[in-house]
Design a protein around this motif. Structure first.
Motif, PDB file in Angstrom:
ATOM      1  N   PHE A  23       0.858  -1.187   0.000  1.00 28.81           N
ATOM      2  CA  PHE A  23       0.000   0.000   0.000  1.00 28.81           C
ATOM      3  C   PHE A  23       0.895   1.238   0.000  1.00 28.81           C
ATOM      4  CE2 PHE A  23      -2.862  -3.208   1.549  1.00 28.81           C
ATOM      5  CZ  PHE A  23      -4.118  -2.812   1.101  1.00 28.81           C
ATOM      6  N   ASP A  24       0.335   2.367  -0.405  1.00 27.11           N
ATOM      7  CA  ASP A  24       1.110   3.610  -0.429  1.00 27.11           C
ATOM      8  C   ASP A  24       1.464   4.090   0.968  1.00 27.11           C
ATOM      9  OD1 ASP A  24       0.953   3.705  -3.213  1.00 27.11           O
ATOM     10  OD2 ASP A  24      -0.870   4.911  -3.181  1.00 27.11           O
ATOM     11  N   ASP A  25       0.549   3.914   1.909  1.00 24.68           N
ATOM     12  CA  ASP A  25       0.734   4.426   3.258  1.00 24.68           C
ATOM     13  C   ASP A  25       0.375   3.349   4.277  1.00 24.68           C
ATOM     14  OD1 ASP A  25       1.398   7.222   2.585  1.00 24.68           O
ATOM     15  OD2 ASP A  25      -0.643   7.251   1.779  1.00 24.68           O
ATOM     16  N   VAL A  26       0.557   3.678   5.538  1.00 21.08           N
ATOM     17  CA  VAL A  26       0.213   2.771   6.633  1.00 21.08           C
ATOM     18  C   VAL A  26      -1.306   2.620   6.691  1.00 21.08           C
ATOM     19  CG1 VAL A  26       0.296   2.476   9.145  1.00 21.08           C
ATOM     20  CG2 VAL A  26       2.274   3.411   7.929  1.00 21.08           C
ATOM     21  N   ILE A  27      -1.763   1.414   6.931  1.00 21.25           N
ATOM     22  CA  ILE A  27      -3.201   1.161   7.032  1.00 21.25           C
ATOM     23  C   ILE A  27      -3.723   1.692   8.356  1.00 21.25           C
ATOM     24  CG2 ILE A  27      -4.948  -0.654   7.252  1.00 21.25           C
ATOM     25  CD1 ILE A  27      -3.333  -2.240   5.211  1.00 21.25           C
ATOM     26  N   GLU A  28      -4.741   2.543   8.267  1.00 27.51           N
ATOM     27  CA  GLU A  28      -5.410   3.074   9.451  1.00 27.51           C
ATOM     28  C   GLU A  28      -6.574   2.149   9.777  1.00 27.51           C
ATOM     29  OE1 GLU A  28      -4.524   5.683  11.266  1.00 27.51           O
ATOM     30  OE2 GLU A  28      -2.872   6.276   9.945  1.00 27.51           O
ATOM     31  N   ILE A  29      -6.642   1.651  10.997  1.00 29.14           N
ATOM     32  CA  ILE A  29      -7.658   0.667  11.380  1.00 29.14           C
ATOM     33  C   ILE A  29      -9.075   1.186  11.131  1.00 29.14           C
ATOM     34  CG2 ILE A  29      -8.567  -0.740  13.271  1.00 29.14           C
ATOM     35  CD1 ILE A  29      -5.739  -1.541  12.260  1.00 29.14           C
ATOM     36  N   ALA A  30      -9.351   2.417  11.493  1.00 29.10           N
ATOM     37  CA  ALA A  30     -10.700   2.968  11.311  1.00 29.10           C
ATOM     38  C   ALA A  30     -11.068   3.007   9.823  1.00 29.10           C
ATOM     39  CB  ALA A  30     -10.805   4.358  11.929  1.00 29.10           C
TER      40      ALA A  30
END
Length: 140
Positions: A23-30
């Motif tokens: 993914f391009d960025d870190v996965i945000e849980i929300a």
């Protein structure tokens, strides 16, 4: 052996184990949970064992004067696994899923200088349109 399949909403936590450059960025849980709570959002993933090494995401939608379509949001494959046909296979799984949903077309945008993405989309059967769209971005 690489396994490629659709990820189901109850499997969202599997996204905790993936290569950093999928993914391009870190996965945000929300955001992850909101994505999977919406039945119009779809994610094909590639596994090497239990680790996710690739993904292709899309959203299917309707308009009053058009049949269902799939917008392919993005596709990504970890650097160590690129140029092995994994991106093409991810797109094929996502497109087959779109067909089951009744989507008659699918489309994606990429930058003109992104040769790797353009090769992957062509390998999956994508045809570049001759009329070049212009992307307009808004900040609501």
């Amino acid at each position: 052996m690489i396994e490629i399949r659709m990820l189901h909403p109850h499997e969202a936590e599997l996204l905790a184990e993936l290569d950093d450059d999928v993914f391009d960025d870190v996965i945000e849980i929300a955001w992850r949970d909101e994505f999977f709570a919406d039945p119009r959002h779809h994610l094909a993933v590639a596994f090497d064992g239990t680790r996710i090494i690739g993904m292709a995401s899309g959203v299917h939608y309707l308009h009053p004067d058009k049949p269902p379509e799939l917008y392919i949001n993005e596709a990504g494959v970890a650097a160590a696994y690129r140029n092995q046909g994994i991106g093409r296979r991810l797109l094929n799984v996502l497109l087959a899923h779109a067909g089951k949903l009744g989507c008659e077309t699918a489309w994606v945008l990429t930058n003109a200088d992104n040769e790797a993405a353009r090769r992957m989309y062509a390998a999956a059967g994508g045809v570049e349109q001759q009329d070049r769209p212009v992307m307009i971005e808004f900040r609501p």
